[in-house]
Every structure is written in structure tokens, then in C-alpha cells.
Design an enzyme around this catalytic site. Structure first.
Site, PDB file in Angstrom:
ATOM      1  N   ASN A 178       0.831  -1.205   0.000  1.00 17.06           N
ATOM      2  CA  ASN A 178       0.000   0.000   0.000  1.00 17.06           C
ATOM      3  C   ASN A 178       0.865   1.255   0.000  1.00 17.06           C
ATOM      4  O   ASN A 178       0.551   2.239  -0.677  1.00 17.06           O
ATOM      5  CB  ASN A 178      -0.928   0.002   1.215  1.00 17.06           C
ATOM      6  CG  ASN A 178      -2.012  -1.049   1.115  1.00 17.06           C
ATOM      7  OD1 ASN A 178      -2.474  -1.371   0.027  1.00 17.06           O
ATOM      8  ND2 ASN A 178      -2.414  -1.609   2.242  1.00 17.06           N
ATOM      9  N   HIS A 189      -0.679  -7.147   5.852  1.00 20.54           N
ATOM     10  CA  HIS A 189      -1.845  -7.259   6.736  1.00 20.54           C
ATOM     11  C   HIS A 189      -1.482  -7.959   8.043  1.00 20.54           C
ATOM     12  O   HIS A 189      -2.265  -8.744   8.579  1.00 20.54           O
ATOM     13  CB  HIS A 189      -3.001  -7.959   6.041  1.00 20.54           C
ATOM     14  CG  HIS A 189      -3.610  -7.153   4.928  1.00 20.54           C
ATOM     15  ND1 HIS A 189      -4.629  -7.624   4.143  1.00 20.54           N
ATOM     16  CD2 HIS A 189      -3.341  -5.899   4.471  1.00 20.54           C
ATOM     17  CE1 HIS A 189      -4.958  -6.702   3.248  1.00 20.54           C
ATOM     18  NE2 HIS A 189      -4.178  -5.644   3.430  1.00 20.54           N
ATOM     19  N   TYR A 215       0.663  -9.049  -2.627  1.00 22.51           N
ATOM     20  CA  TYR A 215       1.069  -7.698  -2.252  1.00 22.51           C
ATOM     21  C   TYR A 215       2.564  -7.480  -2.485  1.00 22.51           C
ATOM     22  O   TYR A 215       2.991  -6.369  -2.820  1.00 22.51           O
ATOM     23  CB  TYR A 215       0.728  -7.430  -0.788  1.00 22.51           C
ATOM     24  CG  TYR A 215      -0.743  -7.192  -0.542  1.00 22.51           C
ATOM     25  CD1 TYR A 215      -1.329  -5.965  -0.844  1.00 22.51           C
ATOM     26  CD2 TYR A 215      -1.556  -8.180  -0.008  1.00 22.51           C
ATOM     27  CE1 TYR A 215      -2.678  -5.741  -0.624  1.00 22.51           C
ATOM     28  CE2 TYR A 215      -2.911  -7.969   0.216  1.00 22.51           C
ATOM     29  CZ  TYR A 215      -3.465  -6.748  -0.095  1.00 22.51           C
ATOM     30  OH  TYR A 215      -4.800  -6.525   0.120  1.00 22.51           O
TER      31      TYR A 215
END
Length: 778
Positions: free
Chosen positions: A200, A250, A259
Site C-alpha cells: 500500500n 496485513h 502484495y
């Protein structure tokens, strides 16, 4: 193309929008008019569209035509209304539709700019796209709108619109560009980057950098560059890269194959964008990212596919299968090669070339989802005779921080997926991965050099029995879809020890929503993996199975299968239980051996399911796949049940029968809830997983640990680890005479070396990694 400061500054006097030889519409400018941001924008366009390829030859010609057809479909169906730009993507029901709408606009922009699409320079295409962009950023991607998934507002939509604005920068004009930049600033607020980690954070740095280019903001460029620094350090908990090669996202999930790839995609793009510029990435810790290519990513790639064990909930997405993820990784590695050292770049390109050449269907060059840039980079590597394709390595790797192990032999690879107090059972959010309950209780995966490479790609997840995943010991207690998200086991023992070639891997299992407990071990050797289970106890009121394998034979598979020599019919539904079976064999895959005999059951059946069953965003079409499942039935509510079996990937039927008949090849030294150990004299191998202090054969330990001993050429290598990751010192006594200690890790203290060997191994702060000593035998 290699980017550096000299080429960047030299480019200030030359301009083309999307790379040399690529752009049909040339806009000459004087050198004085081209500032640094203009060049960065043009470079980004080149990264989006690709460059240096001939649009009139394959594989580019047909891909460009397909791109044009896709863009034409978007043009003809574009119908801006009160709630959508396209009727099939309502913008008042799903923020994902906003991201998809932005991506369609990007496709239209690319089709307008690059040659060979049939829409090159088509003003109607550009005008329609600009009008739709105006609508999107006026009525939908605009304050005060904020709902649904945050990712679409901060990452998904601006990623695509950034590309769109860079590509059609002059067609949009200053007013629309300025308004769009304000939209990004509204949603990607000043603290957004610092609130995120891992992928992210990488995505947000990319969004911020390209926004900085579009808005000509030095502050945003510096913010994007500096925002990468926290990614470029090793972590000891939470999200990010670990020294052992693990990648967590996460908080609790092994996500190298999802990811992790997204992070590498973003970061590799930023390295390419900023190279040689005022904002070049020069953080000395960038080596962490470079090292991740071979330390974190490559170990999970086999023949071009990226293993499902580290893909998390993405396994439930139809299109994002193991080969597709491998393609994305390969493209990112080739892009990152421009930033690495010459030695790294050569090696990385060789690794990728090997993947491309060995991959089975679906192959990289046939993947229509890849960008033209990704295809062009790969074609350049394939066409370059100076780049030698590197073979698959022969090695064993344990990723203790994320409870994963990968075993590689010359003709096959094997993966073990575990869980512990450090890693959650499985992730299910956004209605995805609804039946992933048991993917972490010792699930095993394997592939051959020339077989089984589409096993998990071909509809495995929607059609496989989720209670009989290969390698797992599971209660048949029914579970609700999506139950147990973010739940961690309370057991700490998961991991093992390796000398780099062979390994002892183990797990203290605790099943989700179940009373099931037990111990499992895998001893990874030259032509087999020896699997032990013990202490298997459950009080759920349901049967408990250990699944030896559940093989997907495809839609019409008729592979010959035999259990203890008894053939199964190749059609229909068939089942058989043999009370004292010693072997089983599945043509085209391999063999299974049950030392000493075991009560073994097998099923051949057609299984059905849909992607919608495991992911609410998936299609509802029913899939049908043929399966052969081999399992051990421990009965209802077993107490202290156990098992021993071998998996022999690629073995012929005769090789399987010979191994089953060889009573001397394997010695099971212990198989209890406290310790599991084997010896294979022909390999000089002893492996022991101690779940409690104790003695096995010549080995004694005073703390739970994993121990591996390899004897060869008058020497022994002793390997020790703390899979619980909570110990301080382990005393290991090997009751065998030694002449001297040849070498040892700094964590190993030799207490005694003579009639026996006594080692004190400091395991505190070793994070479950293997510590070694080499001794000369007396």
C-alpha cells in the site's frame, strides 16, 4: 532502455511522448521549453506503453490489434449518465467500478497514441476519453464523495488516471490537469503515505510521484521518493521484508505472491521514472529491495509460476492465477534490472529468461493482460543471445517469519504452508477466499519439471474439496464460509532446519474452529518427502482425515491410478480402502509409499464448483474437474493417531514399488507427540523435530527445537533451529565421537568435542533460522 542521469539530461533537448519509434503524433519543442517534469512525464508514458519494438511484427502486431479492438468496444459502449460512464459499471454501487472505469479510459488513451491499434491518432477516441474523464472527475471522483473501499479512492483510480493524464496531457490542457491534481491531493492527503506499509505504501508513493510530475511539484516528488525509505529496511514484526526472505502484509499473512509483487511493481516503476533526475532514489538501503528479488521472490517461482502458498486470498480470483502472478513478477524484475548493478542485472535477466523458456501453458508471451512494455522487455531478453537462461536452483529454503518452506530438486519442487501464533489461519475479506480455512495446516503443493504445472491454475480452488487439501490433517466438521478471518493459532512450533539442500520441517497443528491437535513433520530429501504425523487428537464428533494428495486431473483426466496394485476405473465415481496398503501411484504425477503398511483410502470422482462459491466477485459458471484423492481416515474423534507416508514426485510405478519394498531405506526413529525423527542411512541423513526436550537415537536436546545431521566424506554438519522462536539456548548432544570442530556459526558454542559432541546453540533473536556447525568425525 537504461535510464541514467546522463541520458536523462541529454533527453532535455529531445521529446517524444511514448518512447522512441512509438509515437505517431510528434510534438517538437525547443530544448528550452522542455523542463525536467516534461521529460519525466514522457518517460512515464514510455514505461506505460513500452518502446523499442516493431509494431508490424509478432508478438506485437496481434496484441496491438487486440488493444485497438478493446478500446473500440469501450468507445462504442461509452454512454455517460447519471450513475455511470458505461452501463455495465454503475458508479453508485461499487467503488471498484470507478477503478475499472479509469482503467478503460487508460486503454483508450494508449490505443490513441501507439501505432497498430487501428485508432492511432483517432481524434474521436481522444475526445470521447477526455469528455469521459471530465465527467468522472467532476461527478464521481470528486469531493465530497467518499464511500466503499478506500483503496479505490487513494490507489486504484488515481493510478489509472495518472497514466491517462500523462498520456493525454496536451489534449486535456492545464485546466483539467490542475483540477485532477486537486482531486488526488484531496483523497491522497498529506499523511496518507505514512499511514501505510508494504504494498500500500509503494502504491501511494507511485501515485504521489506521478501526481508530482503532472502538477510539476518538487515537494510531491521528494515526498514520494522519501516515502519509500521505510520499505527499504528489514522488519522483525508486522508488514514488510524479513531477513529470511519472508514478506508479510496485513500483519499476519504470507503475501510474497500478491502484495509483494504489487510492491515490486510500484517500486521498480519509480526507480525507472526517477533515475538520473533530481529525485533519483539513492537511499543506501535500496539494496534490501534488490536482494528481495532472489531472497524473497525467486524461491517461490517454479517454471514461471508463482506458488499459491504465498498468494493469500488471491487464490480465489479466477484471473489472478499462479502463472499470471509469475508474469507480473517477471515483468517487474526486468524493470528493476535497469536499477541494479551490472552483475545483478545480468543475473536477474538470466533468471527471468529461464522462467520464460521453461513455462508451460499459459505462457508469458500469450498473456493478453500484460502491458506492451512488459512484453517488449521480455522479447528483448529472449532475443538477446548474450543472456544465458539460468536453471531452477536445487535448494531448500525455510521462511520462518511467515511459516513457509520450499524444497527444490532437479526435476520437481515442493512447498509446505504452515501457521503458528505468528501467522493467521487464512485471510478472507471483501467476500474473497471464503473456503480457505485449512490452507495453512500443513498444506503441500508440488510441481514437476514437465508435469503438473497447471494443476492449481486449472480450476483447482473452486472445485477441490476444501476439507481434503493435500498434506493437511483436518476435522470434517462443517465450517461456515468466511469464518475465522484474522484468527491466529496459539501454537508456536512451526518451521524447521535445513542445510540448504535437505530439511526437517514441522508444525504443531491446531485447526480452525476445532478441537483438533497434533504434530506434523516433513523430511525433505533427494527423491521424496517423508511425512510423519502423531498425537492426532480431536473431540469434534466428526471424522478426521490426513490427505496424502488431492490431484486435479483436468476436465477429462483418465490418468491410470493404482492403490497397492489395484487399478481404478478411469471414468465415473470410484472409491477403495485397502487395510494394509504399501504404495499408490498416479500416472503422470508420481508415487506414494506407506512404510510398514497403512489403511489407505482413495477416491476418483468428478467435482464441481464455481469461482463465485469462493469469491463473491467471481463468475457463477459451473466448472467440472476430475480428481484422484488419497487419504488416511483416522476415524471419529481419534486419540493419539499417527501416520507415515512418502510423496515421490515424478516417480514411475516401478520406482514407487521398489521404494515400498526397500525396508532398509528409511528408519523411523520416533513418531510421537513429543518427537518425530527419521534416518536415511544411504543419504547420511538424520532429521529430528523435538516438540519437547528428549532423546532420539544419538541426539539429545534440552529444549524444543529442530535438528538435522548430514554425514558425508568424514564430516558431519549439525543444523539446529528454534521453530518456536521463543527460546534462548539449546543444548544439543550428539553421542558420536568427533575429532574436531571444523567451523561453526557465532551462535554455536562447543562445550565438548571428543567421545561425544555437545553444543550450546544460542537461538535467541535468530528468528527461527538455522544455526550450523561442521565437525570432523573420529
Amino acid at each position: 532502455m537504461s535510464w541514467n542521469r546522463r541520458s536523462f539530461l541529454g533527453a532535455l533537448g529531445v521529446t517524444c511522448l511514448a518512447g522512441a519509434g512509438m509515437v505517431p503524433i510528434v510534438r517538437p519543442r525547443t530544448a528550452a521549453a522542455a523542463d525536467e517534469f516534461d521529460l519525466l512525464r514522457e518517460r512515464w508514458c514510455s514505461l506505460v506503453t513500452g518502446s523499442g519494438y516493431d509494431p508490424d511484427v509478432e508478438p506485437f502486431k496481434s496484441r496491438l490489434a487486440a488493444l485497438g479492438a478493446e478500446a473500440e468496444q469501450y468507445l462504442t459502449t461509452l454512454a455517460p449518465g447519471e450513475t455511470s460512464l458505461w452501463p455495465d459499471l454503475p458508479l453508485d454501487t461499487s467503488t471498484w467500478n470507478m477503478t475499472l472505469s479509469a482503467r478503460r479510459l487508460r486503454t483508450m488513451a494508449v490505443a490513441y497514441l501507439v501505432p497498430g491499434t487501428g485508432h492511432t491518432g483517432n481524434s474521436a477516441m481522444a475526445e470521447a476519453a477526455v469528455t469521459a474523464f471530465d465527467e468522472l472527475t467532476t461527478r464521481f471522483y470528486a469531493p465530497p464523495h467518499w464511500w466503499g473501499n478506500w483503496w479505490d479512492w487513494l490507489i486504484g483510480t488515481p493510478q489509472a488516471l495518472n497514466d491517462f493524464c500523462a498520456l493525454l496531457y496536451e489534449q486535456l490542457g492545464p485546466e483539467l490537469i490542475d483540477r485532477y491534481v486537486q482531486r488526488v491531493d484531496h483523497y491522497v492527503d498529506p499523511g496518507a503515505i505514512d499511514r501505510t506499509t508494504g504494498a500500500n505504501r509503494g502504491w501511494l508513493c507511485e501515485v504521489t510521484a506521478v501526481r508530482g510530475v503532472l502538477g510539476k511539484s518538487p515537494e510531491m516528488m521528494a515526498k514520494a521518493r522519501d516515502g519509500l525509505s521505510p520499505i527499504m529496511v528489514y522488519v522483525t514484526d508486522g508488514d514488510g521484508f524479513y531477513r529470511d526472505g519472508s514478506f508479510i502484509q496485513h500483519e499476519y499473512y504470507a503475501y510474497t505472491g500478491s502484495y509483494g509483487i504489487s510492491l515490486l511493481q510500484s517500486v521498480s516503476g519509480l526507480f525507472a521514472l526517477l533515475a538520473g533526475s533530481t529525485w533519483e532514489i539513492v537511499d543506501p538501503n535500496r539494496q534490501v529491495l534488490f536482494d528481495s528479488i532472489e531472497n524473497s521472490f525467486a524461491p517461490f517461482v517454479y517454471n514461471g509460476l508463482l506458488m499459491d502458498a504465498v498468494a493469500g486470498r488471491v487464490i480465489s480470483r479466477e484471473a489472478e492465477h499462479d502463472h499470471w502472478r509469475g508474469h507480473l513478477l517477471a515483468a517487474s524484475v526486468l524493470r528493476m534490472a535497469e536499477a541494479g548493478s551490472p552483475e545483478e542485472a545480468k543475473r536477474w535477466r538470466g533468471i527471468v529468461k529461464g522462467w520464460l523458456l521453461r513455462e508451460s501453458e499459459p505462457r508469458y508471451m500469450g498473456d493478453q493482460t500484460l502491458t506492451m512494455a512488459a512484453v517488449a522487455d521480455a522479447q528483448a531478453v529472449l532475443d538477446d543471445p548474450t543472456i544465458e537462461p539460468l536453471p531452477e536452483p536445487v535448494e531448500h529454503r525455510i521462511f520462518a517469519a511467515m511459516d513457509q518452506a520450499v524444497h527444490r530438486r532437479p526435476t520437481w519442487a515442493f512447498s509446505i504452508s504452515m501457521r503458528s501464533v505468528r501467522t493467521a489461519f487464512y485471510e478472507t475479506i471483501n467476500g474473497e477466499n471464503l473456503k480457505g480455512w485449512h490452507t495453512g495446516v500443513g498444506m503441500t503443493y508440488w510441481w514437476g519439471a514437465d508435469f503438473g504445472n497447471d494443476h492449481y491454475t486449472d480450476g483447482f480452488w473452486p472445485t477441490a474439496d476444501p476439507y481434503r487439501l493435500p498434506g493437511t490433517t483436518v476435522s470434517r466438521k462443517p465450517l461456515e464460509d468466511g469464518v475465522g478471518n484474522n484468527v491466529l493459532p496459539t501454537e508456536a512450533w512451526a518451521g524447521g532446519t535445513t542445510d540448504g539442500e535437505f530439511a526437517a520441517v514441522g508444525q504443531s497443528i491446531q485447526a480452525l474452529e476445532s478441537t483438533l491437535r497434533g504434530r506434523k513433520s516433513w523430511f525433505c530429501l533427494d527423491d521424496a518427502v517423508v511425512c510423519l504425523g502423531a498425537g492426532i487428537t480431536c473431540a469434534d464428533g466428526y471424522a478426521v482425515d490426513t490427505t496424502v494428495d488431492q490431484r486435479n486431473l483436468g476436465e477429462n483426466g483418465v490418468h491410470d491410478f493404482r492403490l497397492n496394485g489395484i487399478p481404478s476405473p478411469t471414468s465415473g465415481t470410484w472409491s477403495l480402502t485397502v487395510p494394509n496398503a504399501r504404495w499408490a501411484h498416479l500416472e503422470g504425477f508420481g508415487g506414494y509409499v506407506f512404510p510398514g503398511g497403512a489403511r489407505v483410502s482413495a477416491i476418483r470422482e468428478t467435482r464441481t464448483g464455481s469461482w463465485y462459491d469462493i469469491n463473491v466477485g467471481g463468475p457463477r459458471d459451473e466448472l467440472r474437474r476430475r480428481y484422484v484423492t488419497v487419504y488416511l481416515d483416522h476415524g471419529v474423534d481419534p486419540v493419539d493417531a499417527s501416520y507415515v507416508y512418502l510423496v515421490m514426485p515424478g516417480a514411475t510405478r516401478q520406482e514407487t514399488i521398489r521404494r515400498a519394498a526397500d525396508r532398509r531405506w528409511l528408519r523411523v526413529l520416533a513418531n510421537t507427540a513429543d518427537r518425530q525423527a527419521i534416518s536415511v542411512p544411504s543419504l547420511g541423513f538424520v532429521g529430528a523435530n523435538f516438540f519437547a526436550p528428549g532423546t532420539v537415537d544419538a541426539l539429545t536436546v534440552d529444549q524444543p527445537c529442530s535438528v538435522l545431521v548430514r554425514v558425508a566424506d568424514g564430516r558431519a554438519t549439525i543444523c539446529v533451529s528454534d521453530p518456536r522462536q521463543d527460546g534462548s539456548t539449546v543444548r544439543v548432544t550428539w553421542n558420536r565421537p568427533v575429532a574436531s570442530v571444523v567451523s561453526s556459526d557465532p551462535t554455536v558454542r562447543v562445550v565438548e568435542a571428543g567421545e561425544r559432541l555437545v553444543l550450546d546453540v544460542t537461538v535467541e533473536e535468530t528468528a527461527g533460522m538455522t544455526q550450523r556447525a561442521v565437525v570432523a568425525l573420529a
